[in-house]
Design an enzyme around this catalytic site. Sequence first.
Site: not given
Length: 248
Positions: A37, A122, A192, A214
């Site tokens: 992305r 995914h 996130s 993270n």
Amino acid sequence: MRDTKIERLQEIIDESRQIVFFGGAGVSTESNIPDFRSAEGIYHQAYVYSPEEVVSRSFFLRNPGIFYDFYKEKMLNLDACPNPAHSKLAELERARRLIAVITQNIDGLHQAAGSNRVYELHGSVHRNYCLKCRKPFSAKYIKNTAGVPHCTCGGVIKPDVVLYEEGLDDKVIRAAVSKIAEADTLIIGGTSLVVYPAAGFIDYFSGRHLILINKSQTAKSVRADLSIEAPIGEVLGQIRVNKSKRED
Ligand code: ZN
């Protein structure tokens, strides 16, 4: 000297028997796989297509050639290797401390590291099917074919990767959610947590410890027992895996 947060993480892992790990793009970036992305758009015949546009079902069906140019260059990273996060999670599974890895990544690096119970929300670049006859093809075949890969029957081959405009696989979601419901500890790493479906999945967790790891800050609405702001591989790489005892 080890960080007190790492010590606490070690304690929690040592007392857990049913860990579930939920991982986002950050798990793969430490294996040098960029988040597609964030890639630049693709230039073609004076038009510029954004990554989101190219990686959509309607675009794939209309312009498979442009899709595959982008896909092979930005999403098919067959030279990438597992990092310490992948290896440690596989080790935790072998030691009977971890019951599932749920991932939003499509690179297959958890399996490459030795994990068996992996739920790929995914899809995976390692599964590819002919749209006409469903014949399977390897990722290597896709990578090594110039232009749009076709089946022997003439059909176009599509990667088993969830594109924009496509829904997630219900079976995979149900299995992932039931593993989260069974978990005594849920570790969320490399995300996130603002992206669907990660945020909603946490609601199914009723175990003892929720841990967030993270690089950057995660959504503040999530109440975690332990929150570590550091790259996931760097953190898990410091964990020792102690075999869980038989009498436990
Ligand atoms: Zn075919």
